[in-house]
Scaffold this motif. Sequence first.
Motif, short mmCIF file in Angstrom:
data_model
loop_
_atom_site.label_atom_id
_atom_site.label_comp_id
_atom_site.label_asym_id
_atom_site.label_seq_id
_atom_site.Cartn_x
_atom_site.Cartn_y
_atom_site.Cartn_z
N SER A 1 0.76 -1.05 0.08
CA SER A 1 0.19 0.02 -0.05
C SER A 1 0.78 1.38 0.14
O SER A 1 0.36 2.33 -0.27
N MET A 2 2.11 1.23 0.29
CA MET A 2 2.78 2.29 0.49
C MET A 2 4.48 2.01 -0.35
O MET A 2 4.97 0.81 -0.02
N THR A 3 5.17 2.97 -0.61
CA THR A 3 6.44 2.78 -1.29
C THR A 3 7.26 3.85 -0.70
O THR A 3 6.75 5.20 -0.60
N CYS A 4 8.45 3.58 -0.50
CA CYS A 4 9.48 4.69 0.38
C CYS A 4 10.31 4.78 -0.97
O CYS A 4 10.91 3.86 -1.45
N ILE A 5 10.26 6.08 -1.51
CA ILE A 5 11.43 6.27 -2.70
C ILE A 5 12.57 7.05 -2.27
O ILE A 5 12.41 8.25 -1.40
N ILE A 6 13.57 6.42 -2.07
CA ILE A 6 14.95 7.07 -1.74
C ILE A 6 15.75 7.56 -2.88
O ILE A 6 15.91 7.06 -3.81
N ARG A 7 15.78 8.87 -2.72
CA ARG A 7 16.62 9.55 -3.82
C ARG A 7 17.88 9.88 -3.27
O ARG A 7 18.10 10.50 -2.30
N TYR A 8 18.92 9.46 -3.95
CA TYR A 8 20.45 9.44 -3.72
C TYR A 8 20.98 10.53 -4.53
O TYR A 8 20.82 10.35 -5.67
N GLU A 9 21.69 11.49 -4.04
CA GLU A 9 22.64 12.12 -4.76
C GLU A 9 23.97 11.62 -4.53
O GLU A 9 24.60 11.36 -3.45
N ILE A 10 24.78 10.91 -5.48
CA ILE A 10 25.89 10.08 -5.45
C ILE A 10 26.88 10.77 -6.07
O ILE A 10 26.99 11.50 -6.85
N ASP A 11 28.16 10.30 -5.65
CA ASP A 11 29.39 10.90 -6.41
C ASP A 11 29.55 10.03 -7.63
O ASP A 11 29.76 8.87 -7.73
N PRO A 12 29.37 10.61 -8.85
CA PRO A 12 29.35 9.86 -9.89
C PRO A 12 30.74 9.12 -10.28
O PRO A 12 30.54 8.18 -11.18
N ARG B 1 13.87 10.81 1.47
CA ARG B 1 12.93 9.69 1.66
C ARG B 1 11.57 10.46 1.27
O ARG B 1 11.23 11.68 1.90
N THR B 2 10.95 9.81 0.61
CA THR B 2 9.33 10.34 0.36
C THR B 2 8.48 8.84 0.40
O THR B 2 8.98 7.84 -0.27
N PHE B 3 7.44 9.11 0.83
CA PHE B 3 6.53 8.10 0.97
C PHE B 3 5.26 8.29 0.22
O PHE B 3 4.82 9.48 0.40
N VAL B 4 5.11 7.44 -0.51
CA VAL B 4 3.87 7.41 -1.64
C VAL B 4 2.95 6.43 -1.30
O VAL B 4 3.24 5.36 -0.94
N GLU B 5 1.83 6.31 -1.84
CA GLU B 5 0.76 5.39 -1.67
C GLU B 5 0.40 4.91 -2.95
O GLU B 5 0.55 5.72 -4.02
N THR B 6 -0.05 3.83 -3.27
CA THR B 6 -0.25 3.27 -4.46
C THR B 6 -1.75 3.36 -4.85
O THR B 6 -2.52 3.62 -4.21
#
Length: 115
Positions: free
Chosen positions: A2-13, A94-99
Amino acid sequence: MSMTCIIRYEIDPFQREAFRQYAENWGQIIPRCGGHLVGYFLPHEGTNNVAWGLIAFDSLAAYETYRVRLKTDEMGRANFAIAQELRFIVKEERTFVETVEGTLGIPAQLPGESQ
């Protein structure tokens, strides 16, 4: 889920492969701790320093239980330590979204195919 944690990473390319290994490690750890790993995604074209991780849960309570398990998981702690030591993650959000029911996992349908 019912929910998804979307993790956005800023990484060292310049440490893309270190992040890849970090993400692959989560493939074993996350399911063992109670999360449904949708996947990790590295940049392919365009922006070269943003990666994503998507982890689904039945509820916010299930996420909280997962976080407790994660803190005591030996491989999980080791994976966090590698990220801190090598510093390939610059920033994490982190952002939490619902389906939205009826929109997830729908197979492609080519013109002329019946449902």
